[in-house]
Design an enzyme around this catalytic site. Structure first.
Site, mmCIF file in Angstrom:
data_model
loop_
_atom_site.group_PDB
_atom_site.id
_atom_site.type_symbol
_atom_site.label_atom_id
_atom_site.label_comp_id
_atom_site.label_asym_id
_atom_site.label_seq_id
_atom_site.Cartn_x
_atom_site.Cartn_y
_atom_site.Cartn_z
ATOM 1 C CB SER A 540 -0.958 -0.043 1.190
ATOM 2 O OG SER A 540 -2.004 0.873 1.028
ATOM 3 C CG ASP A 626 -6.856 -2.203 -3.493
ATOM 4 O OD1 ASP A 626 -7.558 -1.507 -2.744
ATOM 5 O OD2 ASP A 626 -5.633 -2.367 -3.318
ATOM 6 C CG HIS A 660 -5.940 -2.294 0.297
ATOM 7 N ND1 HIS A 660 -5.199 -1.704 -0.709
ATOM 8 C CD2 HIS A 660 -5.338 -1.919 1.461
ATOM 9 C CE1 HIS A 660 -4.208 -1.011 -0.189
ATOM 10 N NE2 HIS A 660 -4.263 -1.129 1.129
#
Length: 688
Positions: A540, A626, A660
């Site tokens: 991320s 995501d 995610h």
């Protein structure tokens, strides 16, 4: 077998001008996941990556088996008492997801009941079997799991795509049946009124920003739901919950740097919200309730936060309770009937300070040099024992009850690690690297005690949003440690490990510190004999870190594993129609309005700064659904690497049914991690 060639993405230059400079985005066409050409390209990438790593298939299966064999598959969490029930969840061998249960408290019972080998407790009532809910779906996640104060109803929400858009339902726990109440397209979180008749929930806008709080009366049509609060400032998110006392519903509106809280009496759900203190740019606060006062953690003239109290009648008039101490970051306060618990961090470690209503404050101590500690589930406002969670890089997740009267820490459970695991076989250490500007950067390290110095290293980093990478235990990590790898965590600026200043010095126009800190940590490990080669890993915003250090110091790394990486940050932050963009301007700056921010971001964002030079091997892992970091970011990055710096090994792996956090089922997640670890071992010449 015919060897596949790396997929070559079509270059379609798209020009945009910002602050007098031209931005050329060659791969903007990859943004649309509904486009057949995009999906075909991602499938081709997956096929290429699978073939390029086919020699690791046996190792992947070996690592998966190691993870599985070390895990107690049929297991049960430590029950938590709430009212007349013990609540817990359990897992069953062969099943992907937990089963959520409760059991009535037997007369006179004060200690949590003990399960035998993870078997169901006598008198068990299954509240929710996630395996049944997930049946027929490749992905499953719960967003809300919220039991009404009277214990008769359960609000739960489900996501079957990974895009974090949930459908909420209500279950009657006395009959086991779902009620007719169904609400689509909601966000995380919910809160019940005191009598369980009314449920508050959150909706998102078109940019996936939670911006509305609604009130729903059970048994009524959702079309009659009442909008209680709407946040119109696009920098702010809203959420709803209950104070620990369950006396007040709390509506929290916050940006990255500013807070505003409203309260509604839980026994009067139609009452107008009470504003605690109006928003003031830069003022952050959050609260809990105890008796006739509010407890407020805030940063007014207190960089590392202080604790104040206020009356319900005058919630905006704050009186000091615990003053500001530079370097001691107060994270939160939890109020109980007879005491407060302050969660804090100092010297790079987390801690718990107990503040009795009629006694002197004290802190719970632990013997290990590196650890994480925090409050566990403590729903009982009048409890005499605190549920505490503890772990270190070598000690598995542990559940303690801290007896407030005796001061005894009672170990209720330590996560089993099968196969003869002994924490004493592993060494933990703290090192300090010297950053380019003279700042000392902490590194947490774990390895087997018998691993010789100077071998392979995996270095993990994140460094954004004041998120701290506190020591955590990992069963999959043992597959690295037991093969002679040293695992290290670089606590770079932008995180919160050393307080608010540590965060401030790694954001906005100081963001480069995050990247140079990580490089300094890598160089320190190599120069001081901890290792001779390094694979870097981050996800991320930590994936942004991975892309940045690949550009800054490619020679420092043997390989880079970037998971759901935020590598196209400039283009994303320039587009306010995308999820999260406007709320992120307080973290990164607003390049639309500021030429300085624009040029600064352009100087470091990975996609914009790929050069014609030799890069380490890179594996980028992403997910099609995501919402936080779109799949196109790593897809574009890998395409530009191949076009600009040919000759390297650049792989892209896209989970086509995930979000995610990757695959949702535990066995699927283990296989995904086995894939990643096999690639890491291969880069470190340990793929045997």
């Amino acid at each position: 077998m015919t060897m596949l060639e790396p997929p070559i993405a079509t270059r379609i230059p798209t020009e945009r001008t910002h602050h007098g400079e031209v931005v050329i985005d060659d791969y903007a066409w990859l943004l649309d996941k509904e486009n057949a050409e995009t999906v075909a390209y991602l499938n081709a990438e997956n096929a290429y990556t699978e073939q390029a790593t086919s020699h690791l298939e046996g190792l992947r299966e070996t690592i998966f088996t190691e993870i599985k064999s070390r895990t107690k598959e049929t297991d049960l969490t430590v029950p938590v008492r709430n009212g007349g029930f013990w609540y817990y969840s359990r897992t069953v061998e062969g099943a992907q997801y937990p089963i959520y249960c409760r059991r009535a408290v037997v007369d006179g019972e004060t200690e949590p009941p003990i399960a035998v080998d993870g078997a169901p407790l006598d008198g068990e009532h299954v509240l929710l079997d996630a395996n049944r809910l997930a049946s027929g779906h490749d992905f499953f996640a719960l967003g809300t799991y919220d039991i009404s104060p009277d214990g008769n109803r359960l609000a739960y929400s489900t996501d079957f795509a990974g895009d974090e858009r949930f459908t909420l339902r209500v279950k009657d726990l006395t009959t086991g049946d779902d009620l007719t109440d169904t609400i689509d397209e909601i966000f995380y979180g919910s809160a019940w009124s005191a009598d369980g008749s009314t449920l508050f929930y959150t909706r998102v806008d078109g940019a996936w920003r939670p911006n509305q709080i609604f009130r729903h009366v059970i048994g009524t049509e959702t079309s009659a739901d009442v909008l209680v609060f709407e946040e119109t400032d696009e920098r702010f998110w809203v959420g709803v919950g209950l104070t620990r006392s369950e006396r007040y519903l709390e509506i929290d509106s916050h940006s990255k740097i500013t807070s505003e809280v409203r309260l509604i009496p839980a026994d009067d759900p139609t009452a107008e919200p009470i504003l605690v203190r109006p928003r003031q740019t830069g003022l952050e606060y959050h609260l809990d309730h105890q008796g006739d006062r509010l407890l407020i953690v805030h940063n007014e003239d207190a960089e590392d936060f202080a604790l104040a109290w206020a009356t319900i009648e005058a919630p905006g008039e704050w009186h000091e309770l615990v003053g500001h101490v530079p370097g001691v970051r107060i994270d939160s306060v939890d109020a109980f009937a007879e005491h407060l618990v302050i969660s804090l961090r100092k010297d790079g470690l987390t801690g718990l300070r107990i503040v009795p209503n009629d006694g002197e404050p004290f802190e719970i101590t632990f013997p290990e040099p590196l650890y994480s500690v925090g409050l566990g589930a403590n729903p009982d406002f009048h409890t005499e024992q605190l549920r505490v969670g503890y772990a270190s890089l070598a000690t598995p997740d542990s559940v303690y009850d801290y007896d407030l009267a005796s001061g005894e820490l009672i170990l209720r459970r330590r996560k089993p690690v099968l196969g003869g695991y002994d924490p004493a076989d592993y060494l933990q250490a703290r090192e300090w690297a010297m950053a380019a500007d003279g700042v000392r950067v902490p590194i947490s390290i774990v390895k087997r005690a018998d691993t010789p110095a100077g071998g392979p290293v995996v270095l993990y980093g994140y460094g954004s949003y004041e998120s701290s990478m506190d020591p955590w235990f990992s069963i999959p990590r043992l597959s690295l440690l037991d093969r002679g790898i040293t695992y290290a965590v670089a606590h770079v600026r932008g995180g919160g490990e050393l307080g608010r200043r540590w965060y401030e010095d790694g954001k906005m126009l100081a963001k480069r510190n995050t990247f140079t800190d990580f490089v300094a940590c890598a160089e320190h490990l190599l120069s001081t004999g901890w290792g001779d080669r390094i694979v870097a890993r981050g996800g991320s915003a930590g994936g942004l870190l991975m892309g940045a250090v690949a550009n800054i110091a490619p020679e420092a790394f043997t390989g880079i594993l970037a998971e759901v990486p935020f590598v196209d940050a400039l283009n994303t932050i320039l587009d306010p129609s995308l999820p999260l963009t406007v709320t992120e301007w307080d973290e990164w700056g607003n390049p639309l309005e500021s030429a300085e921010v624009y040029r600064y971001m352009r100087s470091y964002t990975p996609y914009e700064n790929v050069e014609a030079k030799q890069y380490p091997a890179i594996l980028a892992v992403t997910s099609l659904n995501d919402t936080r970091v779109f799949f196109h970011e790593p897809a574009k990055w890998i395409a530009r690497l191949r076009a600009t710096a040919p000759g390297g090994s650049y792989l892209l792996k896209t989970e086509m049914e995930a979000g995610h956090g990757g695959r949702s089922g535990r066995y699927d997640a283990w296989r995904e991690e086995a894939f990643n670890l096999a690639w890491v071992l291969d880069r470190l010449d340990l793929a045997k």
